[in-house]
Design an enzyme around this catalytic site. Structure first.
Site: not given
Length: 283
Positions: A15, A65-66, A163, A180, A224-225, A251
Protein backbone atom coordinates in the site's frame (compact mmCIF):
# COMPACT_ATOMS: atom_id res chain seq x y z
CA UNK A 1 9.29 -0.78 -10.54
CA UNK A 2 10.18 -1.23 -6.89
CA UNK A 3 13.61 -2.51 -5.85
CA UNK A 4 14.71 -4.47 -2.81
CA UNK A 5 18.18 -4.57 -1.27
CA UNK A 6 17.84 -8.34 -0.81
CA UNK A 7 17.37 -8.87 -4.54
CA UNK A 8 14.71 -9.77 -7.08
CA UNK A 9 11.29 -10.89 -5.80
CA UNK A 10 8.90 -13.03 -7.82
CA UNK A 11 6.00 -11.38 -6.02
CA UNK A 12 5.39 -8.42 -3.77
CA UNK A 13 2.50 -6.11 -3.03
CA UNK A 14 1.56 -3.38 -0.60
CA UNK A 15 0.00 0.00 0.00
CA UNK A 16 1.34 3.42 -0.98
CA UNK A 17 0.50 7.06 -0.36
CA UNK A 18 -0.66 6.26 3.17
CA UNK A 19 -0.69 9.71 4.74
CA UNK A 20 -0.52 10.18 8.50
CA UNK A 21 -0.37 13.22 10.77
CA UNK A 22 0.34 12.60 14.44
CA UNK A 23 -0.42 15.71 16.49
CA UNK A 24 0.74 16.14 20.10
CA UNK A 25 -1.94 18.58 21.19
CA UNK A 26 -1.45 18.63 24.97
CA UNK A 27 1.90 20.43 25.06
CA UNK A 28 3.81 17.37 26.29
CA UNK A 29 6.00 17.02 23.23
CA UNK A 30 9.53 15.73 23.98
CA UNK A 31 12.22 18.42 23.92
CA UNK A 32 13.53 19.09 20.42
CA UNK A 33 10.57 17.36 18.77
CA UNK A 34 7.80 19.07 16.81
CA UNK A 35 4.20 18.48 17.87
CA UNK A 36 3.46 17.75 14.20
CA UNK A 37 4.75 14.50 12.70
CA UNK A 38 3.60 14.00 9.11
CA UNK A 39 4.58 11.28 6.63
CA UNK A 40 3.53 9.52 3.46
CA UNK A 41 4.22 5.79 3.71
CA UNK A 42 4.73 2.96 1.23
CA UNK A 43 4.72 -0.59 2.64
CA UNK A 44 5.64 -3.60 0.48
CA UNK A 45 5.64 -7.23 1.62
CA UNK A 46 6.79 -10.50 0.06
CA UNK A 47 6.87 -14.22 0.82
CA UNK A 48 6.05 -17.65 -0.58
CA UNK A 49 2.84 -17.82 1.46
CA UNK A 50 1.48 -14.99 -0.68
CA UNK A 51 2.17 -16.78 -3.98
CA UNK A 52 -1.16 -18.70 -4.24
CA UNK A 53 -3.12 -15.47 -4.61
CA UNK A 54 -1.27 -14.94 -7.92
CA UNK A 55 -1.49 -18.48 -9.23
CA UNK A 56 -4.91 -19.70 -8.08
CA UNK A 57 -6.67 -16.71 -6.54
CA UNK A 58 -6.39 -18.29 -3.08
CA UNK A 59 -6.24 -15.36 -0.65
CA UNK A 60 -5.94 -17.43 2.53
CA UNK A 61 -2.62 -15.90 3.61
CA UNK A 62 -3.17 -12.49 2.05
CA UNK A 63 -3.32 -9.32 4.17
CA UNK A 64 -5.57 -6.86 2.35
CA UNK A 65 -3.85 -3.62 1.38
CA UNK A 66 -6.70 -1.76 3.08
CA UNK A 67 -5.70 -3.55 6.29
CA UNK A 68 -2.12 -2.39 5.70
CA UNK A 69 -3.36 1.19 5.44
CA UNK A 70 -5.27 0.84 8.71
CA UNK A 71 -2.25 -0.78 10.39
CA UNK A 72 0.07 2.08 9.37
CA UNK A 73 -2.29 4.82 10.42
CA UNK A 74 -3.34 3.28 13.75
CA UNK A 75 0.13 2.12 14.80
CA UNK A 76 1.49 5.62 14.20
CA UNK A 77 -0.23 6.53 17.46
CA UNK A 78 2.09 4.08 19.25
CA UNK A 79 5.24 5.52 17.68
CA UNK A 80 6.67 8.11 20.06
CA UNK A 81 9.65 9.33 18.04
CA UNK A 82 10.11 11.73 15.14
CA UNK A 83 12.94 10.09 13.18
CA UNK A 84 11.87 8.57 9.84
CA UNK A 85 14.36 5.71 10.06
CA UNK A 86 13.02 4.74 13.50
CA UNK A 87 9.46 5.09 12.21
CA UNK A 88 10.03 2.73 9.26
CA UNK A 89 11.76 0.21 11.53
CA UNK A 90 8.90 0.42 14.04
CA UNK A 91 6.22 -0.21 11.42
CA UNK A 92 8.14 -2.99 9.67
CA UNK A 93 9.01 -4.92 12.84
CA UNK A 94 5.49 -4.64 14.24
CA UNK A 95 3.96 -5.80 10.94
CA UNK A 96 6.20 -8.86 10.76
CA UNK A 97 5.43 -9.73 14.38
CA UNK A 98 1.72 -9.49 13.59
CA UNK A 99 1.76 -11.52 10.36
CA UNK A 100 4.14 -14.53 10.52
CA UNK A 101 3.40 -15.55 6.89
CA UNK A 102 5.32 -12.48 5.67
CA UNK A 103 8.99 -13.23 4.89
CA UNK A 104 10.08 -9.65 4.40
CA UNK A 105 8.81 -6.09 4.41
CA UNK A 106 10.10 -2.82 2.99
CA UNK A 107 8.79 0.41 4.48
CA UNK A 108 9.46 3.82 2.95
CA UNK A 109 8.38 7.13 4.47
CA UNK A 110 8.62 10.69 3.15
CA UNK A 111 8.19 13.50 5.61
CA UNK A 112 5.37 16.01 5.25
CA UNK A 113 7.08 18.87 7.06
CA UNK A 114 5.43 21.66 9.03
CA UNK A 115 7.11 24.54 10.81
CA UNK A 116 5.80 26.74 13.60
CA UNK A 117 4.45 30.09 12.42
CA UNK A 118 5.83 31.77 15.53
CA UNK A 119 7.53 30.57 18.67
CA UNK A 120 5.26 28.15 20.43
CA UNK A 121 3.43 24.93 19.65
CA UNK A 122 0.05 26.16 18.44
CA UNK A 123 0.11 27.26 14.79
CA UNK A 124 2.00 25.65 11.90
CA UNK A 125 2.38 25.93 8.14
CA UNK A 126 3.81 23.54 5.54
CA UNK A 127 7.56 23.90 5.09
CA UNK A 128 10.14 22.66 2.62
CA UNK A 129 10.39 22.34 -0.34
CA UNK A 130 12.96 19.60 0.33
CA UNK A 131 11.74 16.56 2.22
CA UNK A 132 13.65 13.92 4.14
CA UNK A 133 12.85 10.26 3.49
CA UNK A 134 13.88 6.82 4.70
CA UNK A 135 13.58 3.26 3.40
CA UNK A 136 14.15 0.08 5.43
CA UNK A 137 13.92 -3.56 4.40
CA UNK A 138 13.55 -6.17 7.13
CA UNK A 139 13.61 -9.95 6.86
CA UNK A 140 13.13 -12.68 9.43
CA UNK A 141 16.84 -12.39 10.33
CA UNK A 142 16.63 -8.65 10.97
CA UNK A 143 17.41 -5.47 9.05
CA UNK A 144 18.73 -5.94 5.52
CA UNK A 145 19.35 -2.34 4.44
CA UNK A 146 18.60 1.21 5.49
CA UNK A 147 18.65 4.12 3.03
CA UNK A 148 18.08 7.78 3.85
CA UNK A 149 17.47 10.65 1.47
CA UNK A 150 16.56 14.27 1.05
CA UNK A 151 14.63 15.04 -2.11
CA UNK A 152 13.37 18.23 -3.67
CA UNK A 153 16.05 20.83 -2.96
CA UNK A 154 15.29 24.01 -4.97
CA UNK A 155 18.44 26.14 -4.95
CA UNK A 156 19.05 29.57 -6.48
CA UNK A 157 22.42 31.33 -6.66
CA UNK A 158 22.61 34.87 -8.08
CA UNK A 159 26.08 34.41 -9.56
CA UNK A 160 29.37 32.56 -9.25
CA UNK A 161 28.41 29.70 -11.58
CA UNK A 162 30.27 29.24 -14.86
CA UNK A 163 29.95 26.84 -17.78
CA UNK A 164 32.42 26.99 -20.65
CA UNK A 165 35.04 25.00 -22.54
CA UNK A 166 32.65 22.23 -23.60
CA UNK A 167 32.62 20.52 -27.02
CA UNK A 168 31.74 22.81 -29.93
CA UNK A 169 30.48 21.44 -33.22
CA UNK A 170 27.64 21.90 -35.70
CA UNK A 171 25.04 21.17 -32.99
CA UNK A 172 26.30 23.75 -30.49
CA UNK A 173 24.29 26.92 -29.94
CA UNK A 174 24.98 27.52 -26.22
CA UNK A 175 27.52 30.30 -25.60
CA UNK A 176 30.29 30.10 -23.01
CA UNK A 177 29.01 31.46 -19.70
CA UNK A 178 31.36 32.99 -17.12
CA UNK A 179 28.90 34.12 -14.45
CA UNK A 180 25.32 32.92 -14.56
CA UNK A 181 22.48 32.85 -12.04
CA UNK A 182 22.10 29.16 -11.24
CA UNK A 183 18.79 27.50 -10.45
CA UNK A 184 19.05 23.77 -9.77
CA UNK A 185 17.06 20.97 -8.21
CA UNK A 186 18.80 18.27 -6.21
CA UNK A 187 17.99 14.85 -4.74
CA UNK A 188 20.36 12.85 -2.52
CA UNK A 189 20.23 9.30 -1.17
CA UNK A 190 22.81 7.58 1.00
CA UNK A 191 23.48 4.14 2.45
CA UNK A 192 25.24 3.26 5.69
CA UNK A 193 28.30 1.26 6.66
CA UNK A 194 25.96 -0.91 8.73
CA UNK A 195 22.19 -0.65 9.33
CA UNK A 196 22.28 0.41 12.99
CA UNK A 197 24.33 3.48 12.08
CA UNK A 198 21.25 4.99 10.43
CA UNK A 199 19.44 5.72 13.68
CA UNK A 200 20.61 9.20 14.68
CA UNK A 201 17.28 10.84 15.62
CA UNK A 202 17.50 12.99 12.50
CA UNK A 203 21.02 14.32 13.15
CA UNK A 204 22.53 12.89 9.95
CA UNK A 205 19.79 14.29 7.71
CA UNK A 206 20.14 17.68 9.41
CA UNK A 207 23.91 17.62 8.82
CA UNK A 208 23.46 16.72 5.13
CA UNK A 209 20.91 19.49 4.66
CA UNK A 210 23.32 21.99 6.19
CA UNK A 211 26.20 20.78 3.98
CA UNK A 212 24.15 21.22 0.82
CA UNK A 213 23.17 24.76 1.74
CA UNK A 214 26.69 25.72 2.85
CA UNK A 215 28.46 24.37 -0.24
CA UNK A 216 25.90 25.80 -2.65
CA UNK A 217 26.31 29.24 -1.08
CA UNK A 218 30.11 29.26 -0.76
CA UNK A 219 31.45 27.33 -3.77
CA UNK A 220 31.90 29.03 -7.15
CA UNK A 221 31.68 26.17 -9.61
CA UNK A 222 32.65 25.50 -13.22
CA UNK A 223 29.74 23.11 -13.66
CA UNK A 224 26.88 21.55 -11.76
CA UNK A 225 28.83 18.28 -11.95
CA UNK A 226 31.66 19.86 -9.97
CA UNK A 227 29.21 21.23 -7.42
CA UNK A 228 27.50 17.91 -6.66
CA UNK A 229 30.89 16.17 -6.55
CA UNK A 230 31.96 18.60 -3.81
CA UNK A 231 28.80 17.79 -1.83
CA UNK A 232 29.29 14.01 -2.14
CA UNK A 233 32.98 14.09 -1.24
CA UNK A 234 32.30 16.19 1.84
CA UNK A 235 29.53 13.86 2.99
CA UNK A 236 31.90 10.90 2.86
CA UNK A 237 34.66 12.87 4.57
CA UNK A 238 32.60 14.26 7.45
CA UNK A 239 29.99 11.55 8.09
CA UNK A 240 31.94 8.32 8.69
CA UNK A 241 28.83 6.11 8.85
CA UNK A 242 27.86 6.96 5.25
CA UNK A 243 29.10 4.21 2.92
CA UNK A 244 27.67 5.44 -0.38
CA UNK A 245 25.92 8.55 -1.69
CA UNK A 246 23.90 9.05 -4.87
CA UNK A 247 23.24 12.59 -6.07
CA UNK A 248 21.05 13.67 -8.97
CA UNK A 249 20.67 17.28 -10.06
CA UNK A 250 18.50 19.02 -12.63
CA UNK A 251 19.70 22.20 -14.31
CA UNK A 252 16.64 24.42 -14.10
CA UNK A 253 18.46 27.71 -14.72
CA UNK A 254 15.96 30.35 -15.77
CA UNK A 255 15.84 31.77 -19.28
CA UNK A 256 16.98 35.37 -19.67
CA UNK A 257 14.36 37.90 -20.78
CA UNK A 258 16.49 41.07 -20.54
CA UNK A 259 19.72 41.78 -18.70
CA UNK A 260 21.98 44.73 -17.93
CA UNK A 261 25.37 42.98 -17.85
CA UNK A 262 25.75 41.16 -14.50
CA UNK A 263 24.03 43.95 -12.58
CA UNK A 264 20.31 43.26 -12.94
CA UNK A 265 18.08 41.13 -15.11
CA UNK A 266 14.63 39.72 -15.67
CA UNK A 267 14.26 35.95 -16.07
CA UNK A 268 11.50 33.42 -16.62
CA UNK A 269 11.07 29.70 -16.03
CA UNK A 270 13.25 27.50 -18.21
CA UNK A 271 11.73 25.69 -21.16
CA UNK A 272 10.80 22.02 -20.53
CA UNK A 273 14.03 20.32 -21.73
CA UNK A 274 16.42 20.26 -18.79
CA UNK A 275 19.87 18.89 -18.02
CA UNK A 276 20.05 15.86 -15.70
CA UNK A 277 23.31 15.06 -13.90
CA UNK A 278 23.98 12.07 -11.67
CA UNK A 279 26.82 10.93 -9.46
CA UNK A 280 27.42 7.93 -7.19
CA UNK A 281 30.36 7.86 -4.75
CA UNK A 282 31.42 5.03 -2.46
CA UNK A 283 33.73 5.04 0.51
Amino acid sequence: MERFASGWKRNYYGKGDVVVYRLNRDGNTPEGQSPVFGASVLMLVYGDALWPTYTTGDNTGLIATDSMKNFIQRETLNFTGADLEDYCRFLGAKFMDTYPQVEGVQVSAVEIPHAGIRKGDVAFAPSGPERAAARIELGREGMIEVASSIRGFRLLRLGGSAFHGFVRDQYTTLPDIANRPLHMWLDLEWLYTEPLAAFSKGAISAKVRGMVHEIFEAFESGSIQELIYRIGVRMLAEIPVVAEVHLEANNRTWDTVIEDADRIGVFTDARPPYGCLGLRLRR
